[in-house]
Design an enzyme around this catalytic site. Structure first.
Site, PDB file in Angstrom:
ATOM      1  N   LYS A  36      -4.949  -0.785   1.436  1.00 33.90           N
ATOM      2  CA  LYS A  36      -4.048   0.210   2.057  1.00 33.90           C
ATOM      3  C   LYS A  36      -4.913   1.294   2.688  1.00 33.90           C
ATOM      4  CE  LYS A  36       0.040   2.875   1.670  1.00 33.90           C
ATOM      5  NZ  LYS A  36       0.122   3.110   3.076  1.00 33.90           N
ATOM      6  N   ASP A  38      -3.894   3.743   4.801  1.00 29.04           N
ATOM      7  CA  ASP A  38      -3.208   5.019   5.054  1.00 29.04           C
ATOM      8  C   ASP A  38      -3.437   5.525   6.469  1.00 29.04           C
ATOM      9  OD1 ASP A  38      -1.655   5.552   2.907  1.00 29.04           O
ATOM     10  OD2 ASP A  38      -3.137   6.752   1.840  1.00 29.04           O
TER      11      ASP A  38
END
Length: 130
Positions: A36, A38
């Site tokens: 992930k 972001d």
């Protein structure tokens, strides 16, 4: 044996693939997992001279991230369509969405140049689509 057909120019960039919610991760052959980051999902199109970035809604976000125009070092004069994510890395070396928010919607070129020094961004490539 069939012969491969070469396409003279890349097709229109597709929409980025997005994550799907699930009660638990799928398993078995053919599945892979991504970190992930972001960041902001973007399709990058390299025409051999210039990189253009389009958001998942199809908006051109190229002017927001001029420091990403270094694709020539990686791709040369080959054309390509890439799927990835624009991220900002914090002082701790981790992706930081809060830092990226300072860049995401800035359209003024002078402000973008200033922010490039304090909030530099990179493009994390997930897949080579073409």
């Amino acid at each position: 044996m069939p012969r491969a057909t070469l396409i003279a120019s890349p097709p229109r960039p597709p929409a980025p693939m997005l994550a799907s919610p699930a009660k638990r991760p799928p398993g078995g052959p053919g599945w892979a997992y991504e970190f992930k980051w972001d960041g902001v999902r973007a399709i990058a199109r390299w025409d051999g001279r210039k990189l253009t970035l389009h958001s998942r809604l199809g908006n051109d976000v190229t002017p927001r991230y001029p420091e990403l125009q270094v694709a020539d070092a990686m791709l040369g004069d080959r054309t390509a369509i890439l799927d990835g994510e624009v991220i900002a890395v914090g002082p701790d070396g981790r992706p930081s969405f809060s830092l990226l928010q300072n860049r995401m919607h800035v359209a003024d070129a002078a402000r973008v140049r200033t922010l490039m020094r304090t909030v530099p961004c990179v493009y994390m490539i997930f897949d080579v689509l073409w």
